[in-house]
Design an enzyme around this catalytic site. Structure first.
Site, PDB file in Angstrom:
ATOM      1  N   LYS A  58       0.822  -1.205   0.000  1.00 12.01           N
ATOM      2  CA  LYS A  58       0.000   0.000   0.000  1.00 12.01           C
ATOM      3  C   LYS A  58       0.857   1.257   0.000  1.00 12.01           C
ATOM      4  O   LYS A  58       2.032   1.245   0.377  1.00 12.01           O
ATOM      5  CB  LYS A  58      -0.963  -0.025   1.186  1.00 12.01           C
ATOM      6  N   ARG A 101      -3.489 -10.074   5.035  1.00 12.39           N
ATOM      7  CA  ARG A 101      -3.909 -10.191   3.626  1.00 12.39           C
ATOM      8  C   ARG A 101      -2.786  -9.635   2.752  1.00 12.39           C
ATOM      9  O   ARG A 101      -2.471  -8.440   2.831  1.00 12.39           O
ATOM     10  CB  ARG A 101      -5.210  -9.421   3.407  1.00 12.39           C
TER      11      ARG A 101
END
Length: 826
Positions: free
Chosen positions: A769, A801
């Site tokens: 991210k 995740r």
């Protein structure tokens, strides 16, 4: 100004008696520069149903992509609940800023004997904040009456009177007609007043307001309504089907508020929303039948025939006068034949018609009278007498709502119905059983201790004195002031410590506390609380559960029950931010899934729609065509399969194809999603998300990003729980990167363990991210992702995740080997 100083200042204004008129509120707003003048306002008045109607209108207008404010009363737990923008409470920092700007003015007025009241200053807060946030529309729930209410300082673009009963007779009128006449003063200048009143109330409303839009059903004898409503009964234990129709529009939907009267409220809300759309010249498509139906279905509202559980059925309803109790009895009758005994928990205010309410409610087989924690609450013995005279079966008393609820639940069999009613204050105290979070704090040093204490609004001297005592096991929670005093006394006697928020000057409000001690001290504290009054015995059980003292959790053989599970990301999309297009073909996707399973993935998360910034939503059929063929091929793999979707129809198709878990990045924005999970008994990931897809330019303020996210996730978790899922099946995702700055995402990651306050498994999604750009990792973020996985696993994440399974499995294994090396013997 600190928050606790601001909150105490506001609550202290309750010493000033209410007075009629809008002049005081207008003067306060003028002092602030009339910050509200660019906002469109909608007023909702009425004896019953005004809060539900305001909430339904607000939720419908948000479906038209408007920024919407909502001002309601009273609050359940936190005064900030009264003022919301797009569903989020006003931040503590904004409330403190407002009080700092009006404090001197209010004190000057008080010195002249003209002090504004608590409600007037709170109304000023709402209008100031709505103006500052530049909302498009704001819904105002009228306090008392209409003509002289503080909210009538605005010139509304639309207004409603929901219903009229005899109430506040010494203030706004002695008859139905007089009360209706007063309420009808909220009528807007340029639009007809919307009302669901009938008979003499309707005549009085028309006399004052002139033209009206009348909402009613086909049984109304006088005349055909302008908006016709039909209540079609329950579709499940928490929702009911309704049909609404106007001259040129029809809406068929479900609403999360049971009862025929709520169908009328929905009709009023629909009419108001359409008036606002017309006033703002919105295109017809902005608030068409689908959008209006979606908004109404999303309008959950606590304490209004709120079904908290089944086996037994538990209902919370804030009915507080005979009229509301009659409507409540009618809704309870929908469950006739579905339960054996009725257990009633009842607490009311001393100015209410207890005998009238007792006669209106169905006769309980067993009744527990209690006294809410308010000065004006009626004594439990008086409440008990009213119900004993009305023919209730066994009648008992308890001095606290929490204890009364515990008593009723312990006595009820799984085929019974437990009803809590009498006032929203009683319901608010009862609701803490399902909403109170005990947040474990990670205290490594004095700075951590100081932050934990300041986060609970402890005074500066208290922070300085207690910070050195907090470097061990620390728990933050929220309790009544009388409970806080008892906890502090007992914890001190055990050698521990308890710091209490500076807002503890208000005996009838809930306050934050920080408990500090060893596990042994906490264990002894729980033992001392057993059997104590004021609901403390209930808190003892919550304390044991939060710290894992003498508790055994139910196990369902999920992979995350044995340690941190690794969820591998499989995007079968052309446009996902990291691997879009690489696995769009079914064969490529299946091959990638097999690679991840071989690398040690416990779960494969299949997604067919991107949520990256600027991503377009795709049709349901296209998303199903992308994901179902892949799921069918990998359903028998040696890993669970998760479907990453925001749409209930896609979730249903995926589960039918063999998926095991739902992963909803929108946080149950589709109201059907929770029922799909419950019907399939499937775990569901509920993510905290301000927007999905992400809107990068949106500025979101958090007082404390972790505690604010926990607070907002709590209601989402409760929605899933009320649908029929256990908390062990509801997986919470803090939503790193979704409406958070990079630094805030790192704080969420670093405080992962605090999310276990929700009593749910915790998922951390941080893979590749943009938050890692804060570290200069703008190209290959694999190493930063692996480091993030190690942090998450070490701090209690149940699931991570990730895209790169092998590397992150190694990180998880390294953390587990450090904690339990015996599991990795050679």
């Amino acid at each position: 100004m600190d928050y606790h100083e601001a909150a105490n200042f506001l609550f202290d204004l309750r010493r000033f008696r209410p007075k009629p008129g809008t002049e005081s509120t207008a003067a306060l707003l003028a002092h602030l520069g009339d910050p509200h003048e660019e906002v469109d306002f909608v007023q909702v008045a009425g004896s019953n149903g005004k809060g539900s109607t305001a909430r339904m209108t607000e939720r419908a207008l948000r479906e038209a992509d408007l920024d919407v404010g909502l001002y309601t009363s009273p609050h359940f737990d936190d005064v900030r609940e009264r003022v919301r923008v797009n569903g989020r409470k006003i931040p503590k920092a904004a409330l403190a800023e407002y009080v700092a700007s009006v404090k001197e003015y209010v004190e000057d007025k008080a010195a002249d004997g003209e002090a504004p009241t608590f409600f007037e200053v709170m109304t000023g807060l709402a209008l100031w904040y709505f103006g500052r946030e530049e909302v498009d529309v704001a819904l105002l729930e009228v306090g008392i009456g209409g003509k002289y209410d503080a909210t009538s300082v605005v010139d509304p673009v639309a207004s409603a009177v929901t219903s009229v009963t005899l109430e506040h007779t010494g203030i706004i009128g002695e008859t139905i007609a007089e009360i209706a006449h007063d309420k009808a003063h909220v009528a807007p200048a340029d639009a007809p007043l919307v009302t669901a009143t009938t008979g003499e109330a309707l005549e009085a409303v028309r006399e004052q307001a002139g033209e009206v839009v009348r909402v009613g059903d086909s049984t109304d004898a006088d005349e055909a309504p302008d908006v016709r409503v039909e209540y079609r009964g329950r579709t499940n234990h928490t929702e009911a089907a309704v049909s609404l129709s106007g001259p040129d529009w029809t809406v068929e939907t479900e609403i999360p508020l049971l009862g025929e009267y709520q169908a009328r409220n929905a009709g009023v809300a629909a009419a108001l929303a359409r008036q606002v759309a017309t006033h703002r010249d919105l295109p017809e498509s902005a608030l068409d039948a689908d959008a209006l139906g979606r908004g109404l279905r999303k309008a959950d509202w606590p304490g209004r025939f709120e079904v908290m559980g089944r086996d037994p059925v538990v209902v919370l309803d804030g009915a507080h006068n005979p009229g509301a109790c009659e409507a409540l009895a009618e809704t309870v009758s929908e469950f006739d034949g579905e339960y054996d005994d009725l257990h009633l928990v009842f607490g009311a205010m001393h100015d209410k018609d207890l005998r009238g309410m007792a006669e209106a409610l169905p006769t309980p087989d067993r009744m527990v009278a209690c006294q809410p924690n308010l000065d004006r609450a009626e004594d439990e013995e008086v409440v008990a007498r009213a119900f004993d005279e009305a023919g209730a079966g066994e009648v008992l008393t308890r001095n606290a709502v929490e204890g009364a609820v515990e008593n009723a639940l312990n006595a009820a069999d799984e085929n019974d119905l437990v009803l809590v009613a009498g006032s929203l204050f009683a319901v608010a105290e009862a609701r803490t059983r399902w909403t109170r979070a005990e947040i474990p704090k990670r205290i490594r040093n004095l700075d951590d201790a100081r932050e934990a204490l300041e986060g609970a609004d402890v005074t500066d001297p208290g922070v300085w004195r207690m910070r050195g005592k907090a470097v061990h096991r620390v728990l933050k929670t929220r309790v009544q002031v009388r409970q806080a005093r008892y906890l502090k006394e007992e914890m001190l006697s055990l050698g521990g410590e308890c710091a209490v928020s500076g807002t503890n000057e208000q005996d009838d409000q809930n306050v934050d506390v920080v408990l500090m001690g060893t596990l042994a001290q906490f264990k002894r504290l729980a033992g001392k609380l057993d059997g104590q009054p004021y609901g403390l015995s209930v808190f003892a059980d919550e304390l044991r559960d939060a710290l894992g003292i003498q508790t055994d959790r139910e196990r369902r053989s999920y992979p995350w029950e044995e340690g941190t599970a690794v969820m591998g990301i499989l995007n079968v999309t052309p446009d996902s931010f990291h691997d879009g297009g690489r696995y769009e073909a079914v064969e490529d996707a299946v091959s990638r899934a097999e690679e991840m399973v071989e690398a040690g993935a416990d779960i494969i998360d299949v997604g067919g729609e991107s949520t990256r910034p600027g991503a377009d939503e795709i049709p349901v059929a296209d998303e199903i065509d992308r994901v179902v063929p892949v799921i069918e091929r990998i359903a028998d793999a040696d890993a669970l399969v998760s479907i990453d979707t925001r749409k209930a129809e896609v979730a249903e198709a995926a589960l039918d194809a063999g998926a095991d878990i739902l992963n909803d990045v929108s946080g149950l924005e589709d109201p059907e999603m929770r029922f799909v999970a419950a019907d399939h008994d499937a775990p569901i990931v509920v993510m905290h998300s301000i927007d999905a897809p992400v809107v990068p330019e949106k500025d979101v303020h958090y007082d404390d990003v972790v505690e604010d996210v926990i607070d907002e996730l709590e209601e989402k978790v409760l929605l899933a729980e009320k649908a029929g899922l256990d908390r062990e099946q509801i997986i919470v995702d803090p939503g790193l990167g979704f409406g958070k700055e990079s630094a805030e995402s790192f704080e969420l990651l670093g405080r992962t363990d605090e999310f276990h306050a929700l009593e749910c498994p915790v998922l951390v999604g941080h893979s590749h991210k943009s938050m890692f750009g804060l570290l200069g990792e703008d190209d290959d973020r694999t190493a930063a992702t692996v480091a993030g996985t190690a942090i998450a696993a070490e701090r209690g994440a149940d699931i991570v995740r990730v895209h790169d399974v092998a590397e992150n499995v190694a990180a998880v294994n390294a953390v587990e080997a450090a904690d339990t090396p015996e599991r990795f013997e050679e």
